[in-house]
Enzyme design. Structure first.
Site, PDB file in Angstrom:
ATOM      1  N   GLU A  12      27.728  28.831  66.410  1.00 51.22           N
ATOM      2  CA  GLU A  12      27.735  28.247  65.051  1.00 51.22           C
ATOM      3  C   GLU A  12      27.744  26.721  65.013  1.00 51.22           C
ATOM      4  OE1 GLU A  12      32.540  28.998  64.673  1.00 51.22           O
ATOM      5  OE2 GLU A  12      31.338  29.152  62.884  1.00 51.22           O
TER       6      GLU A  12
ATOM      7  N   ARG B  82      46.472  27.817  59.527  1.00 46.27           N
ATOM      8  CA  ARG B  82      46.175  26.505  60.128  1.00 46.27           C
ATOM      9  C   ARG B  82      47.015  25.506  59.336  1.00 46.27           C
ATOM     10  NH1 ARG B  82      41.765  27.312  63.465  1.00 46.27           N
ATOM     11  NH2 ARG B  82      40.265  28.881  62.816  1.00 46.27           N
ATOM     12  N   CYS B  83      48.102  25.016  59.938  1.00 44.10           N
ATOM     13  CA  CYS B  83      49.087  24.210  59.204  1.00 44.10           C
ATOM     14  C   CYS B  83      48.831  22.713  59.418  1.00 44.10           C
ATOM     15  CB  CYS B  83      50.489  24.593  59.679  1.00 44.10           C
ATOM     16  SG  CYS B  83      51.792  23.666  58.882  1.00 44.10           S
TER      17      CYS B  83
ATOM     18  N   THR C 266      42.716  32.880  71.301  1.00 46.56           N
ATOM     19  CA  THR C 266      41.534  32.517  70.518  1.00 46.56           C
ATOM     20  C   THR C 266      40.346  33.320  71.024  1.00 46.56           C
ATOM     21  OG1 THR C 266      39.888  30.778  70.086  1.00 46.56           O
ATOM     22  CG2 THR C 266      41.240  30.469  72.027  1.00 46.56           C
TER      23      THR C 266
ATOM     24  N   GLY D 289      43.187  30.427  64.078  1.00 49.35           N
ATOM     25  CA  GLY D 289      42.366  31.615  63.828  1.00 49.35           C
ATOM     26  C   GLY D 289      42.946  32.805  64.578  1.00 49.35           C
TER      27      GLY D 289
ATOM     28  N   ASP E  95      37.834  28.828  74.840  1.00 50.77           N
ATOM     29  CA  ASP E  95      37.542  27.417  75.127  1.00 50.77           C
ATOM     30  C   ASP E  95      38.795  26.621  75.485  1.00 50.77           C
ATOM     31  OD1 ASP E  95      38.724  27.552  72.666  1.00 50.77           O
ATOM     32  OD2 ASP E  95      37.356  26.162  71.670  1.00 50.77           O
TER      33      ASP E  95
HETATM   34  O1  F6P Z   1      39.035  29.180  66.481  1.00 49.84           O
HETATM   35  C1  F6P Z   1      38.494  30.428  66.381  1.00 49.84           C
HETATM   36  C2  F6P Z   1      37.395  30.489  65.350  1.00 49.84           C
HETATM   37  O2  F6P Z   1      37.153  31.859  65.153  1.00 49.84           O
HETATM   38  C3  F6P Z   1      36.115  29.751  65.685  1.00 49.84           C
HETATM   39  O3  F6P Z   1      35.251  30.441  66.529  1.00 49.84           O
HETATM   40  C4  F6P Z   1      35.533  29.528  64.318  1.00 49.84           C
HETATM   41  O4  F6P Z   1      34.681  28.414  64.336  1.00 49.84           O
HETATM   42  C5  F6P Z   1      36.734  29.285  63.489  1.00 49.84           C
HETATM   43  O5  F6P Z   1      37.805  29.954  64.105  1.00 49.84           O
HETATM   44  C6  F6P Z   1      36.614  29.725  62.061  1.00 49.84           C
HETATM   45  O6  F6P Z   1      37.803  29.435  61.422  1.00 49.84           O
HETATM   46  P1  F6P Z   1      38.136  29.711  59.885  1.00 49.84           P
HETATM   47  O7  F6P Z   1      38.369  31.167  59.740  1.00 49.84           O
HETATM   48  O8  F6P Z   1      39.358  28.915  59.624  1.00 49.84           O
HETATM   49  O9  F6P Z   1      36.939  29.264  59.112  1.00 49.84           O
END
Ligand code: F6P
Length: 334
Positions: A236, A84-85, A138, A23, A142
């Site tokens: 979430e 995301r590979c 990120t 992300g 975390d």
């Molecule tokens: O890893 C960062 C993040 O923004 C998380 O907070 C969130 O759950 C996730 O990516 C969402 O990812 P995607 O855009 O692939 O749905």
């Protein structure tokens, strides 16, 4: 201001590559800029890899000049694009990636991303002896082994701006809002945002929250004359729709709540000053770490100092959320 690591160059580098993965987060651009310009300053050529590991495994990369990173320090997203590979989880695919780097004469790699991306970096370093340094990029904050991650500060500010507006309408209508912020596995954003917006409560995946307890608190607030409007910040969590589920559960206990999902707006936007400085220092520290002969490590922040931590201690570890911060939300609200 950060204390930067000392430079003690023992590794000769002709060319390095940089990629952003997972992300995206606001601050990835200043991090790329710092890697590129620090390396060029030291006489090292730099390749920018497109779309993270997806670009690496097909050799999609270009040599970068200083002017390629002009005017990006203030821009959100990532110039190099991200992905995301899933294929990179396969050992054979990683072997192919290592062969491509060797073929192109690239001596080392800088990876900017979250836990999954740093796991890929660790595997590439250990399986194929490629010098690799990771940067924590990120919004979630975390990542184990660093106090801060690139993008967290901006994401919190973005969420706060939205919540302050929601607060206005919540007060006007005496409404209770469940505001969902990002954080699949952790409640760092929710806690920081909850504290800063004066939330009535926060709900985070790190700790169990019973609906009955939320209702009990809301009833107590009401009885104490604190008004019937409110903001509950909800992380979430792993399954989509958890916040709507919570609203339905609250309704079955007689508490009506509106749901507002902040979603991907938290990942976009111009990086804050804090994130620009953090990303710049981390990018520079990553190149220094490679020149100092380090590999298979992440550059992070500990007590205001740039440190490097072995990637094996970073990946697949849970960074604990400070329960005192969660408790503070409750104390300061009452
Ligand atoms: O890893 C960062 C993040 O923004 C998380 O907070 C969130 O759950 C996730 O990516 C969402 O990812 P995607 O855009 O692939 O749905």
């Amino acid at each position: 201001m950060y204390k930067l690591p000392l430079l003690n160059p023992i590794r000769q580098l002709n060319a390095i590559a940089v990629l952003t993965s997972g992300g995206d987060s606001p601050g990835m651009n200043p991090a790329i800029r710092a890697v590129v310009r620090t390396a060029l300053h030291a006489g090292i050529r730099v390749y920018g890899i497109q779309r993270g590991y997806s670009g690496l495994i097909i050799g999609d990369m270009e040599e970068m000049k200083s002017s390629d990173v002009s005017n990006i320090v203030q821009r959100g997203g990532t110039l190099l694009k991200s992905d995301r590979c899933k294929a990179f989880r396969e050992p054979l695919v990683r072997k192919q990636a290592a062969a491509i780097l060797q073929e192109k004469g690239i001596d080392a790699l800088v990876v900017i991303g979250g836990d999954g991306s740093l796991t890929g970096a660790h595997l590439l370093a250990t399986e194929h002896n490629i010098p690799v340094i990771g940067l924590p990029g990120t919004i979630d904050n975390d990542i184990y082994g660093t106090d801060d991650t690139i993008g967290f500060d901006t994401a919190v500010a973005t969420a706060l701006e939205a919540i302050d507006r929601i607060r206005d309408t919540a007060l006007s209508h005496d409404s209770l809002f469940l505001v969902e912020v990002m954080g699949r596995n952790s409640g760092f954003i929710a806690t920081q945002v909850g504290l800063a917006c004066g939330a009535e409560m926060i709900v985070v995946p790190d700790f169990d929250t019973q609906v009955e307890n939320i209702c009990f608190q809301l009833a107590a607030d009401h009885a104490a004359g604190r008004g019937s409007s409110g903001i509950i910040v909800v992380a979430e969590g792993q399954q989509a729709g958890l916040t709507y589920k919570l609203a339905r559960q609250l309704e079955s206990h007689g508490q009506k709540a509106k749901v507002c999902i902040l979603g991907h707006i938290q990942r976009g936007g111009s990086p804050s000053g804090h994130d620009r400085v953090l990303a710049s220092c981390l990018g520079t520290a990553a190149v220094s770490a490679l020149r100092n002969g380090e590999t298979d490590r992440m550059v992070g922040v500990s007590n205001g100092e740039m440190v490097t931590v072995p990637l094996e201690h970073v990946v697949n570890r849970n960074k604990p959320l400070n329960p005192q911060m969660v408790e503070l939300v409750n104390i300061l609200h009452r």
